[in-house]
Design a protein around this motif. Structure first.
Motif, PDB file in Angstrom:
ATOM      1  N   THR A  30     -86.792 -14.256  11.675  1.00  0.00           N
ATOM      2  CA  THR A  30     -87.158 -14.576  10.297  1.00  0.00           C
ATOM      3  C   THR A  30     -86.568 -15.882   9.774  1.00  0.00           C
ATOM      4  N   ALA A  31     -85.906 -16.664  10.610  1.00  0.00           N
ATOM      5  CA  ALA A  31     -85.436 -17.976  10.159  1.00  0.00           C
ATOM      6  C   ALA A  31     -86.637 -18.793   9.689  1.00  0.00           C
ATOM      7  N   GLY A  32     -86.527 -19.373   8.510  1.00  0.00           N
ATOM      8  CA  GLY A  32     -87.600 -20.176   7.962  1.00  0.00           C
ATOM      9  C   GLY A  32     -88.603 -19.410   7.123  1.00  0.00           C
ATOM     10  N   TRP A  33     -88.494 -18.082   7.082  1.00  0.00           N
ATOM     11  CA  TRP A  33     -89.406 -17.281   6.269  1.00  0.00           C
ATOM     12  C   TRP A  33     -88.934 -17.271   4.804  1.00  0.00           C
ATOM     13  N   CYS A  34     -89.887 -17.201   3.881  1.00  0.00           N
ATOM     14  CA  CYS A  34     -89.611 -16.928   2.457  1.00  0.00           C
ATOM     15  C   CYS A  34     -88.531 -17.864   1.901  1.00  0.00           C
ATOM     16  N   ALA A  35     -88.830 -19.130   1.881  1.00  0.00           N
ATOM     17  CA  ALA A  35     -87.853 -20.123   1.424  1.00  0.00           C
ATOM     18  C   ALA A  35     -87.337 -19.770   0.039  1.00  0.00           C
ATOM     19  N   GLY A  36     -86.025 -19.825  -0.110  1.00  0.00           N
ATOM     20  CA  GLY A  36     -85.387 -19.558  -1.388  1.00  0.00           C
ATOM     21  C   GLY A  36     -85.012 -18.120  -1.622  1.00  0.00           C
ATOM     22  N   TRP A  37     -85.425 -17.230  -0.718  1.00  0.00           N
ATOM     23  CA  TRP A  37     -85.112 -15.809  -0.861  1.00  0.00           C
ATOM     24  C   TRP A  37     -84.061 -15.405   0.158  1.00  0.00           C
ATOM     25  N   THR A  38     -83.133 -14.588  -0.246  1.00  0.00           N
ATOM     26  CA  THR A  38     -81.979 -14.237   0.568  1.00  0.00           C
ATOM     27  C   THR A  38     -82.336 -13.237   1.662  1.00  0.00           C
ATOM     28  N   GLN A  39     -81.888 -13.541   2.866  1.00  0.00           N
ATOM     29  CA  GLN A  39     -82.042 -12.620   3.978  1.00  0.00           C
ATOM     30  C   GLN A  39     -80.709 -11.907   4.232  1.00  0.00           C
ATOM     31  N   ALA A  40     -80.801 -10.719   4.838  1.00  0.00           N
ATOM     32  CA  ALA A  40     -79.604  -9.897   5.011  1.00  0.00           C
ATOM     33  C   ALA A  40     -79.617  -9.187   6.351  1.00  0.00           C
ATOM     34  N   ASN A  41     -78.420  -8.967   6.871  1.00  0.00           N
ATOM     35  CA  ASN A  41     -78.220  -8.111   8.033  1.00  0.00           C
ATOM     36  C   ASN A  41     -78.241  -6.658   7.589  1.00  0.00           C
ATOM     37  N   LEU A  42     -78.672  -5.789   8.475  1.00  0.00           N
ATOM     38  CA  LEU A  42     -78.704  -4.353   8.187  1.00  0.00           C
ATOM     39  C   LEU A  42     -77.900  -3.598   9.234  1.00  0.00           C
ATOM     40  N   VAL A  43     -77.093  -2.658   8.769  1.00  0.00           N
ATOM     41  CA  VAL A  43     -76.473  -1.688   9.658  1.00  0.00           C
ATOM     42  C   VAL A  43     -76.402  -0.365   8.903  1.00  0.00           C
ATOM     43  N   ALA A  44     -76.827   0.706   9.572  1.00  0.00           N
ATOM     44  CA  ALA A  44     -76.850   2.043   8.971  1.00  0.00           C
ATOM     45  C   ALA A  44     -76.046   2.981   9.845  1.00  0.00           C
ATOM     46  N   VAL A  45     -75.128   3.711   9.224  1.00  0.00           N
ATOM     47  CA  VAL A  45     -74.255   4.622   9.963  1.00  0.00           C
ATOM     48  C   VAL A  45     -74.231   5.971   9.259  1.00  0.00           C
TER      49      VAL A  45
END
Length: 266
Positions: A30-45
């Motif tokens: 997703t690098a370069g997707w949705c310029a200006g919008w924050t991307q995040a890592n996900l981990v679920a435990v």
């Protein structure tokens, strides 16, 4: 999976449009997707490990900057107005610390006791790097960012321990101070680099063999620059071997409804 509805310029998409594409099966970094919008890592435990993960994040904030935490069983948050089980491009499933499968839809493996963490991602400051004239090689080449497990140990917490993971971007030597200055203004999404220069100093033997993502060339006159990476909790899962966990496929991020500017400090 290819999709005729994916525009040539994915930077113009809104988070909701991107999540709809991923829900339909589009699978891509997703690098370069949705310029200006924050991307995040996900981990679920599972709920019984959630406090340890929260403490691990608190003790290792540069690698694990917490943006949001869902209640047990929740599959959305105010930061992510979608379904955390389906609206990322790909997920990794771990059992007893082993990566057992990578899936585009995590509903079949999701559990009602899971607590999902969204952690800051360095993709958030890449537009700012580009605006400052700092090249971002993996975006130029249409590749995933290269990521490496290092010899640097994170501070353990409860049942969790493991190495620091870093992402790498080649930077012209003259622009390294600019890259440090720009990214230091985004402390909630990893902030300034953790290392500049010799990869061997942090236990990386071969830049052409990343542990996650794709290799990118470091050209003459450039310096490898390393930022703490939100894949670090998944490296801790590998090292600590809890019974169950789910993470995003590295580089295949959760695109949130927050603006990058939210995490810019003066």
């Amino acid at each position: 999976m290819a999709d005729d509805n994916v525009p040539a310029d994915v930077s113009v998409l809104t988070p909701a449009q991107a999540r709809a594409l991923f829900r339909r099966g589009v699978r891509t970094p997703t690098a370069g997707w949705c310029a200006g919008w924050t991307q995040a890592n996900l981990v679920a435990v599972p709920h019984d490990l959630a406090y340890d993960l929260l403490l691990f994040a608190q003790r290792n904030p540069q690698a694990c900057p917490v943006l949001d935490v869902a209640d047990p069983g929740e599959v959305g948050t105010p930061l992510f107005d979608g379904d955390l089980r389906t609206d990322l491009p790909a997920y990794r499933v771990y059992r007893d610390g082993e990566l057992v499968e990578e899936v585009a839809d995590a509903r079949s493996v999701w559990r009602s006791d899971l607590v999902t963490f969204l952690l800051g991602c360095s993709f958030t400051f890449e537009d700012a790097l580009l605006a400052a004239g700092v090249p971002v090689r993996h975006v130029e080449l249409g590749r995933n960012v290269p990521m490496y497990r290092t010899s640097l140990a994170c501070r353990p917490a409860g049942a969790l321990h493991g190495p620091l993971v870093v992402s790498m971007r080649p930077v012209p030597a003259s622009l390294v101070p600019t890259a440090v200055r720009v990214t230091s203004r985004y402390p909630a999404v990893h902030g300034a680099p953790v290392h500049v220069g010799d990869p061997a100093a942090i236990g990386i033997r071969d830049l052409d063999a990343p542990d996650y993502g794709d290799a990118v060339p470091v050209e003459r006159g450039e310096v490898p620059v390393f930022w703490a990476c939100g894949v670090t909790p998944q490296a801790a899962v590998r090292a600590s071997r809890p019974p169950f966990a789910i993470g995003h496929a590295p580089g295949h991020m959760a695109i949130t409804d927050a603006r990058d500017s939210t995490y810019l400090v003066p």
